[in-house]
Write a protein that holds these residues in place. Sequence first.
Motif, PDB file in Angstrom:
ATOM      1  N   TRP A  40       0.811  -1.230   0.000  1.00  0.00           N
ATOM      2  CA  TRP A  40       0.000   0.000   0.000  1.00  0.00           C
ATOM      3  C   TRP A  40       0.839   1.272   0.000  1.00  0.00           C
ATOM      4  O   TRP A  40       0.486   2.267  -0.638  1.00  0.00           O
ATOM      5  CB  TRP A  40      -0.938  -0.004   1.213  1.00  0.00           C
ATOM      6  N   TYR A  41       1.981   1.250   0.707  1.00  0.00           N
ATOM      7  CA  TYR A  41       2.777   2.474   0.797  1.00  0.00           C
ATOM      8  C   TYR A  41       3.435   2.830  -0.530  1.00  0.00           C
ATOM      9  O   TYR A  41       3.667   4.014  -0.825  1.00  0.00           O
ATOM     10  CB  TYR A  41       3.825   2.373   1.912  1.00  0.00           C
ATOM     11  N   ASP A  42       3.737   1.822  -1.361  1.00  0.00           N
ATOM     12  CA  ASP A  42       4.300   2.139  -2.675  1.00  0.00           C
ATOM     13  C   ASP A  42       3.245   2.717  -3.612  1.00  0.00           C
ATOM     14  O   ASP A  42       3.559   3.512  -4.500  1.00  0.00           O
ATOM     15  CB  ASP A  42       4.937   0.887  -3.284  1.00  0.00           C
ATOM     16  N   TRP A  43       1.987   2.292  -3.429  1.00  0.00           N
ATOM     17  CA  TRP A  43       0.920   2.927  -4.204  1.00  0.00           C
ATOM     18  C   TRP A  43       0.782   4.401  -3.806  1.00  0.00           C
ATOM     19  O   TRP A  43       0.523   5.271  -4.661  1.00  0.00           O
ATOM     20  CB  TRP A  43      -0.407   2.196  -3.985  1.00  0.00           C
ATOM     21  N   ILE A  44       0.982   4.695  -2.527  1.00  0.00           N
ATOM     22  CA  ILE A  44       0.924   6.098  -2.069  1.00  0.00           C
ATOM     23  C   ILE A  44       2.075   6.895  -2.676  1.00  0.00           C
ATOM     24  O   ILE A  44       1.887   8.021  -3.165  1.00  0.00           O
ATOM     25  CB  ILE A  44       0.955   6.163  -0.530  1.00  0.00           C
ATOM     26  N   PHE A  45       3.284   6.291  -2.642  1.00  0.00           N
ATOM     27  CA  PHE A  45       4.434   6.950  -3.272  1.00  0.00           C
ATOM     28  C   PHE A  45       4.158   7.227  -4.750  1.00  0.00           C
ATOM     29  O   PHE A  45       4.460   8.315  -5.264  1.00  0.00           O
ATOM     30  CB  PHE A  45       5.689   6.081  -3.138  1.00  0.00           C
ATOM     31  N   ALA A  46       3.624   6.216  -5.449  1.00  0.00           N
ATOM     32  CA  ALA A  46       3.342   6.368  -6.874  1.00  0.00           C
ATOM     33  C   ALA A  46       2.336   7.497  -7.115  1.00  0.00           C
ATOM     34  O   ALA A  46       2.513   8.326  -8.030  1.00  0.00           O
ATOM     35  CB  ALA A  46       2.808   5.054  -7.449  1.00  0.00           C
ATOM     36  N   GLY A  47       1.284   7.552  -6.261  1.00  0.00           N
ATOM     37  CA  GLY A  47       0.281   8.608  -6.411  1.00  0.00           C
ATOM     38  C   GLY A  47       0.852   9.988  -6.142  1.00  0.00           C
ATOM     39  O   GLY A  47       0.593  10.943  -6.896  1.00  0.00           O
TER      40      GLY A  47
END
Length: 618
Positions: free
Chosen positions: A66-73
């Motif tokens: 989930w945290y990499d999706w946040i970084f990507a966003g």
Amino acid sequence: MRKLKGVTYYFAFLSLVAMGVFHIYTAIFGTFEAYLQRNVHLIFALPLAFIFYPATKNSPKDRVPWYDWIFAGLSVLPGLYAILNYEMIIYRMVQVEEVTTAQIVLGTLLVVMVLEATRRIVGLALTILAAASVFYMYVGHLLPGQLKGMYVTYDRIIEHLYLTGEGIFSTPLGVSATFVMLFLILGGFLEHSGVGEYFMDLSKALAGKTIGGPAKIAVVSSGLFGSISGSAVANVYATGTFTIPMMKQLGFSPVFAGAVEAVASSGGQIMPPIMGAAAFIMASFLGIPYKQVMIAAFVPAFLYYFYVFMSVHTRAIKRGLRGLPAEMIPSIKHVLKKLYVLAPIIVLVVMIMRGYTPMRSALIAIIVSWFVSLLDKRYRMGPKGVLNAIYDGSKNVFVVAIACAAAGIVVGAVTLTGLGFKLVSFIFSLAQNIPFLALVMVMLMSIVLGMGLPTTAAYIVASALAVPALIRLGFKALPSHMFVFYYAVFSAITPPVALAAYAASSISGAKPSETGYQAFRLGLIAMIIPYAFMYDTGFLLQASWMRNLLSLAAGLVSAMALSYAIEGFLKTKLNLVSRILLGAIGVLVLFPILWLKILCIVAFAIVFAQFSMRAEKI
């Protein structure tokens, strides 16, 4: 790199294909204005970097947390703002108009995201260097002595890095967003159309029957394949999995087999027509057509591979090693029947030499490679094959794009604080105005940077810091850039951190350190030739045709003499005095003194004839 599955894979696949299609579109209809083109390029690459590359070794490799999706966003937001407010940004007056709070927040976010992506993909060395550059911009005015920088407020730092074409969106990222991206896609099409396999068959047919055939196949195939891959480590794994076991099977030691592959693979980045990404950046820095860089690189690349080939040949004769069995070698007739596979490379070279831009040349080569694939059922590319080729080519962009963005931070610090002028003065004071000493220091700096950074980033940083000093010392711009570029490339085979050699050792089973030192011996001429072309531009084909020919002849003599001296064998075993004599000839023939070149060429001819006659009598 993560192995994505399910919905995440399809999302990443479609995103990379969209990125590739965007760059193909701009190659056909013309690129956008520089700042906009680079923003679109990074808005694709940066979010996908967090999806493909895990944060740590222990992070999930088969799914995106989930945290990499946040970084990507989050990493999308700065680029999206820049694209939506593009006209306002390009028309604003730099260092005059106020930087808004939103711009400071988004600019800071972009810097943080670039640094984190750099840590994951490129490594700590460039991350620390880029972070230190930001820190220096902010506190440099507080430092003592020569290190003292200009006073710059935080908002102006962010403005420089985010809202201009002098920081993250400077020339390096621009080259990645144009030339490099198209050539990466071309690489994907070449692989899918069977060019990689054909290079291996061609190498077997040309060198398989000769003495020490597998090692020569490694040299030829790695040189050919490296000209389309542009990465030493990737080249090692692409061709070494085949050549290293063959060399070991025929009698070469694991250390020597790994070293041959590492040295041959490293040279791919200096091998025209498709050199590493740094070559395109060099052309942009110099403001010259890419074909001039390609022409200048030809003789040094040829001499490099000739030296490696001679070293392998001499070692094979010395140990009585034969070629491959006949059943493992494709017939010349079979290889010549498929000569059409080289059409994309031929078209690329012809178009570049006729003055077309690298982007247009790469675009036409992509189309030709697709037509070539239709002639072989195994490689025929339908719509799915075309999309896979775009995906596989685009997937290689992350290292280049992120390294260029991070290197842009360093370049931005140099231009904003006047650090470049301080380093020029520092090199002058250390070298005491002796040009040769300055070259030695720049060589060491380029090698050290190349040990911790990808070639592209190492070249950008080293050229920004050192080339102005070399030019002030009287050297020409093109040789100065080539000098930095070569040592950044060949740091891959320079101990103690020889990444290409370490990659080869993982296949050969030999000790990494021993493979590295053997690779350094095999690539010895790469450490010498740059000094030669700094004083004699005939080695870069920049002099009169007579001088160019003499330089080529001197280079061939140097390669042969040094290979015989290092291996201690010329038709028969050499004693210490003979090895020292040949080594001296190999070095002195490169000096920019006409009579000395001719004397060394004649001396080598006499020594070669004497040992040939002595061998016949034995």
